[in-house]
Design a protein around this motif. Structure first.
Motif, PDB file in Angstrom:
ATOM      1  N   ASP A 145       0.830  -1.211   0.000  1.00 20.41           N
ATOM      2  CA  ASP A 145       0.000   0.000   0.000  1.00 20.41           C
ATOM      3  C   ASP A 145       0.860   1.254   0.000  1.00 20.41           C
ATOM      4  O   ASP A 145       1.938   1.293   0.605  1.00 20.41           O
ATOM      5  N   THR A 146       0.358   2.281  -0.668  1.00 18.14           N
ATOM      6  CA  THR A 146       0.902   3.631  -0.581  1.00 18.14           C
ATOM      7  C   THR A 146      -0.284   4.532  -0.312  1.00 18.14           C
ATOM      8  O   THR A 146      -1.443   4.133  -0.497  1.00 18.14           O
ATOM      9  N   LEU A 147      -0.030   5.753   0.097  1.00 17.80           N
ATOM     10  CA  LEU A 147      -1.141   6.681   0.305  1.00 17.80           C
ATOM     11  C   LEU A 147      -1.873   6.930  -1.012  1.00 17.80           C
ATOM     12  O   LEU A 147      -3.092   7.088  -1.030  1.00 17.80           O
ATOM     13  N   ALA A 148      -1.148   6.924  -2.117  1.00 16.70           N
ATOM     14  CA  ALA A 148      -1.783   7.131  -3.423  1.00 16.70           C
ATOM     15  C   ALA A 148      -2.720   5.973  -3.771  1.00 16.70           C
ATOM     16  O   ALA A 148      -3.826   6.188  -4.271  1.00 16.70           O
ATOM     17  N   THR A 149      -2.302   4.727  -3.498  1.00 20.49           N
ATOM     18  CA  THR A 149      -3.171   3.592  -3.820  1.00 20.49           C
ATOM     19  C   THR A 149      -4.384   3.551  -2.893  1.00 20.49           C
ATOM     20  O   THR A 149      -5.476   3.181  -3.314  1.00 20.49           O
ATOM     21  N   ILE A 150      -4.195   3.966  -1.639  1.00 17.90           N
ATOM     22  CA  ILE A 150      -5.331   4.024  -0.707  1.00 17.90           C
ATOM     23  C   ILE A 150      -6.299   5.126  -1.145  1.00 17.90           C
ATOM     24  O   ILE A 150      -7.516   4.936  -1.131  1.00 17.90           O
ATOM     25  N   ALA A 151      -5.764   6.278  -1.561  1.00 16.48           N
ATOM     26  CA  ALA A 151      -6.611   7.368  -2.051  1.00 16.48           C
ATOM     27  C   ALA A 151      -7.375   6.933  -3.305  1.00 16.48           C
ATOM     28  O   ALA A 151      -8.563   7.254  -3.465  1.00 16.48           O
ATOM     29  N   GLN A 152      -6.730   6.184  -4.176  1.00 18.09           N
ATOM     30  CA  GLN A 152      -7.404   5.668  -5.375  1.00 18.09           C
ATOM     31  C   GLN A 152      -8.559   4.757  -4.966  1.00 18.09           C
ATOM     32  O   GLN A 152      -9.647   4.843  -5.519  1.00 18.09           O
ATOM     33  N   GLN A 153      -8.313   3.902  -3.979  1.00 21.17           N
ATOM     34  CA  GLN A 153      -9.334   2.945  -3.529  1.00 21.17           C
ATOM     35  C   GLN A 153     -10.544   3.659  -2.919  1.00 21.17           C
ATOM     36  O   GLN A 153     -11.682   3.305  -3.207  1.00 21.17           O
ATOM     37  N   PHE A 154     -10.309   4.677  -2.091  1.00 20.75           N
ATOM     38  CA  PHE A 154     -11.405   5.323  -1.381  1.00 20.75           C
ATOM     39  C   PHE A 154     -12.021   6.503  -2.146  1.00 20.75           C
ATOM     40  O   PHE A 154     -13.217   6.754  -2.024  1.00 20.75           O
ATOM     41  N   TYR A 155     -11.195   7.231  -2.889  1.00 20.14           N
ATOM     42  CA  TYR A 155     -11.676   8.443  -3.565  1.00 20.14           C
ATOM     43  C   TYR A 155     -11.718   8.331  -5.080  1.00 20.14           C
ATOM     44  O   TYR A 155     -12.266   9.201  -5.742  1.00 20.14           O
ATOM     45  N   GLY A 156     -11.096   7.302  -5.637  1.00 21.72           N
ATOM     46  CA  GLY A 156     -11.020   7.189  -7.095  1.00 21.72           C
ATOM     47  C   GLY A 156     -10.021   8.167  -7.685  1.00 21.72           C
ATOM     48  O   GLY A 156     -10.034   8.415  -8.885  1.00 21.72           O
ATOM     49  N   ASP A 157      -9.146   8.741  -6.852  1.00 19.72           N
ATOM     50  CA  ASP A 157      -8.194   9.755  -7.299  1.00 19.72           C
ATOM     51  C   ASP A 157      -6.918   9.656  -6.457  1.00 19.72           C
ATOM     52  O   ASP A 157      -6.914  10.037  -5.281  1.00 19.72           O
ATOM     53  N   PRO A 158      -5.817   9.152  -7.035  1.00 16.80           N
ATOM     54  CA  PRO A 158      -4.587   8.997  -6.251  1.00 16.80           C
ATOM     55  C   PRO A 158      -3.977  10.318  -5.788  1.00 16.80           C
ATOM     56  O   PRO A 158      -3.214  10.337  -4.829  1.00 16.80           O
ATOM     57  N   THR A 159      -4.336  11.436  -6.434  1.00 19.94           N
ATOM     58  CA  THR A 159      -3.778  12.727  -6.016  1.00 19.94           C
ATOM     59  C   THR A 159      -4.374  13.213  -4.691  1.00 19.94           C
ATOM     60  O   THR A 159      -3.892  14.185  -4.128  1.00 19.94           O
ATOM     61  N   GLN A 160      -5.380  12.525  -4.177  1.00 18.11           N
ATOM     62  CA  GLN A 160      -5.993  12.896  -2.894  1.00 18.11           C
ATOM     63  C   GLN A 160      -5.272  12.272  -1.698  1.00 18.11           C
ATOM     64  O   GLN A 160      -5.759  12.323  -0.569  1.00 18.11           O
ATOM     65  N   TRP A 161      -4.081  11.681  -1.914  1.00 19.62           N
ATOM     66  CA  TRP A 161      -3.333  11.033  -0.848  1.00 19.62           C
ATOM     67  C   TRP A 161      -3.061  11.979   0.309  1.00 19.62           C
ATOM     68  O   TRP A 161      -3.006  11.571   1.462  1.00 19.62           O
ATOM     69  N   ARG A 162      -2.911  13.259   0.023  1.00 25.76           N
ATOM     70  CA  ARG A 162      -2.579  14.248   1.055  1.00 25.76           C
ATOM     71  C   ARG A 162      -3.688  14.354   2.117  1.00 25.76           C
ATOM     72  O   ARG A 162      -3.414  14.566   3.291  1.00 25.76           O
TER      73      ARG A 162
END
Length: 122
Positions: A75-92
Motif C-alpha cells: 500500500d501507498t497513500l496514493a493507492t489508498i486514495a485511489q481505492q477510497f476516492y477514485g483519485d490517487p492525487t488525494q493522498w494528502r
C-alpha cells in the motif's frame, strides 16, 4: 565410537534449523516499499483538509463520516486514495488526517497500521 558420541553431541546428525513464525513477523514490521507518489493537485490546502489535520477529535469530519483502513503490504497513500476516492492525487487528505500515526515521511507506511480515511471530498 568416541567420534560418534562427539558428532551426536555437536549436532552432527541433526536436521538444519527451520525458520520460525517470529522471523516472518519481523519481516512484516518493515515498512512497505512505496512507488513514486503523484504530485499534489493544488499547492493550496482546501478547508476540509485543514479541518481534518492531526488526530481526529470527536465530531471531526474524519470521524463523523470517515472510514478506518488497515495498511496492507504494498500500500501507498496514493493507492489508498485511489481505492477510497477514485483519485490517487488525494493522498494528502489521508496523510494530513493521520500525520501523527504515519510520521514525518508519508512514504514510510507500516503494514498493520490503522488509518482514518476522511470522507470523500465533494
Amino acid at each position: 565410537m568416541a567420534m560418534l558420541g562427539l558428532a551426536t553431541a555437536c549436532g552432527g546428525g541433526a536436521a538444519p534449523p527451520t525458520p520460525t513464525a517470529a522471523a516472518g513477523a519481523a519481516a512484516s514490521a518493515v515498512p512497505a516499499a512505496s512507488p513514486q507518489r503523484p504530485p499534489l493537485a493544488s499547492p493550496a490546502a482546501s478547508p476540509s483538509v485543514a479541518a481534518s489535520a492531526g488526530t481526529p477529535t470527536p465530531g471531526s469530519p474524519a470521524e463523523a463520516g470517515g472510514e478506518s483502513y488497515e495498511i496492507q503490504p504494498g500500500d501507498t497513500l496514493a493507492t489508498i486514495a485511489q481505492q477510497f476516492y477514485g483519485d490517487p492525487t488525494q493522498w494528502r487528505r489521508i496523510y494530513d488526517a493521520n500525520k501523527d500515526t504515519i510520521g514525518a515521511d508519508p512514504d514510510k507506511l507500516k503494514v498493520g497500521t490503522k488509518l482514518t480515511i476522511p470522507p470523500k471530498p465533494s
